[in-house]
Enzyme design. Structure first.
Site, short mmCIF file in Angstrom:
data_model
loop_
_atom_site.label_atom_id
_atom_site.label_comp_id
_atom_site.label_asym_id
_atom_site.label_seq_id
_atom_site.Cartn_x
_atom_site.Cartn_y
_atom_site.Cartn_z
CG ASP A 178 -7.42 -0.09 -3.33
OD1 ASP A 178 -7.75 -0.47 -2.41
OD2 ASP A 178 -6.31 0.45 -3.94
CG HIS B 240 -11.14 -6.38 0.88
ND1 HIS B 240 -10.96 -7.44 0.85
CD2 HIS B 240 -10.28 -5.88 -0.16
CE1 HIS B 240 -10.19 -8.01 -0.23
NE2 HIS B 240 -9.87 -6.93 -0.66
P1 IMP Z 1 2.77 -5.09 -1.94
O1 IMP Z 1 1.85 -5.99 -2.43
O2 IMP Z 1 2.64 -4.32 -0.61
O3 IMP Z 1 4.11 -5.71 -2.21
O4 IMP Z 1 2.92 -3.86 -2.97
C1 IMP Z 1 2.98 -3.95 -4.49
C2 IMP Z 1 2.39 -3.15 -5.14
O5 IMP Z 1 0.95 -3.41 -4.99
C3 IMP Z 1 2.17 -1.44 -4.62
O6 IMP Z 1 1.95 -0.75 -5.89
C4 IMP Z 1 1.02 -1.45 -3.85
O7 IMP Z 1 0.50 -0.27 -3.73
C5 IMP Z 1 0.21 -2.32 -4.39
N1 IMP Z 1 -0.93 -3.10 -3.56
C6 IMP Z 1 -0.84 -3.90 -2.82
N2 IMP Z 1 -1.98 -4.57 -2.15
C7 IMP Z 1 -2.67 -3.37 -2.70
C8 IMP Z 1 -4.44 -3.29 -2.46
O8 IMP Z 1 -4.98 -3.95 -1.87
N3 IMP Z 1 -4.89 -2.32 -3.03
C9 IMP Z 1 -4.08 -1.58 -4.28
N4 IMP Z 1 -2.72 -1.70 -4.17
C10 IMP Z 1 -2.23 -2.62 -3.71
MG MG Z 2 -8.17 -1.86 -0.85
#
Ligand code: IMP
Ligand code: MG
Length: 329
Positions: free
Chosen positions: A8, A38
């Site tokens: 982010d 995004h």
């Molecule tokens: P997962 O990628 O869904 O397995 O989540 C694992 C960790 O990564 C969690 O803390 C999510 O909030 C974080 N996370 C995954 N994708 C994003 C993203 O695109 N932006 C911010 N945090 C993310």
């Molecule tokens: Mg994002």
């Protein structure tokens, strides 16, 4: 293009600006899968992308989804339809398929949903199946058939012809499975080296590695966040953000120079982007020329360069793609 903190950072917007400016032959989505969100605001419309490359804003750029990526057919087909990019999008045959059972497992698992705080998009469980050699790949999808191809061959051909391609990473350096705050991380490495592996080009093919930082650090989900600011203070500073995939409130902390220096090394950064200067400096909103920025904002950019040893190429001053400065050197 990769994220330097916890995701982010505003990669979507910066990639979109970069694509409009450099008009790449092709742009290829790397990274994990539809756990990313995004947001690209351009010409009065808002695109919330989870799989289609943010470079779509440049109409002549071919769009690709790399072999390393996990694809959710439903998410992708909806996006293709909404953006009208069917004619210029190719999905690599070797990309992985997320299925309903992966999403169910991600959402229902006490460890993933509860302890880690995943996005619930099925990426972690699908990665488990991929490593277990039981995942279905895109070439087995009926729905994706019209879009399937060999993106690696296309990219290699473009490179041989001296054309420019942009590789778009996801999440952020400290959500990397290897280099992040394990176990509070995503399900694969997301640094620049992995982006290249995802798309199938060698490390020497990268002319530039752009690491994107935001003017403050945010994190969604669980895990450590150095110098985290209490919720009411986040509101008072005007730093309130919500996750674009999950809608969760993002935790926030001031810009972290130590993390930035480490991210620069982990990714081999050759250039940086800093987004949301307008959230830190009044008078920065919408500025498109470096000289017109308030002095404190200019000093901040130069300080980031001094502390990291890497030039800042882009500075964001607002939500719209064109609210971006190309920093002079
Ligand atoms: P997962 O990628 O869904 O397995 O989540 C694992 C960790 O990564 C969690 O803390 C999510 O909030 C974080 N996370 C995954 N994708 C994003 C993203 O695109 N932006 C911010 N945090 C993310
Ligand atoms: Mg994002």
């Amino acid at each position: 293009m990769v994220g330097g903190f916890y995701g982010d950072e505003g990669k979507g917007k910066i990639v979109a600006f970069h694509a409009l400016r450099t008009k790449p032959e092709a742009s290829v989505r790397a990274g994990v899968g539809p756990n990313a969100g995004h947001t690209v605001r351009h010409r009065g419309t808002v695109a919330r992308l989870r799989l289609v490359p943010s470079s779509f804003v440049n109409p002549s750029t071919k769009l690709m989804i790399a072999p390393g990526v996990l694809v959710d057919e439903n998410v992708l087909l909806k996006e293709i339809d909404e953006l009208g990019v069917a004619q210029r999008l190719m999905v690599d045959r070797r990309s992985g398929l997320i299925e309903a059972r992966h999403i169910e497992r991600d959402k229902g698992d006490e460890h993933l949903a509860g302890k880690i705080g995943t996005t619930g998009t099925g990426t972690g469980p699908a990665m488990e199946d991929r490593v277990g050699r039981r995942l279905r790949l895109a070439d087995q999808s009926e729905k994706l058939k019209p879009f399937l191809g060999d993106t690696v061959e296309e990219l290699q051909k473009a490179l041989e012809e001296g054309k420019t391609i942009v590789a778009e990473g996801t999440q952020g350096t400290f959500l990397s499975l290897y280099h992040g705050t394990y176990p509070y991380v995503t399900s694969k490495d997301v640094t620049a080296s992995s982006v290249l592996a995802d798309i199938g080009v060698g490390p020497k093919a990268a002319e530039q590695v752009i690491v994107v930082f935001k003017s403050f650090v945010t994190r969604v989900g669980n895990g450590p966040l150095e110098n985290e600011i209490p919720k009411d203070e986040v509101e008072a500073r005007g730093w309130v953000e919500r996750g674009s995939v999950t809608g969760r409130l993002r935790r926030a902390a001031p810009f972290d120079f130590e993390l930035a220096r480490r991210a620069v090394k982990l990714n081999g950064a050759t250039a940086l982007a800093i987004t949301k200067l307008d959230a830190l400096f009044s008078g920065a909103a919408g500025i498109t020329h470096f000289e017109k920025l308030p002095k404190e904002a200019r000093d901040f950019i130069r300080k980031v360069e001094d502390e990291t040893g890497v030039p800042v190429l882009y500075a964001g001053t607002g939500e719209e793609v064109l609210d971006t400065i190309v920093v002079p050197h």
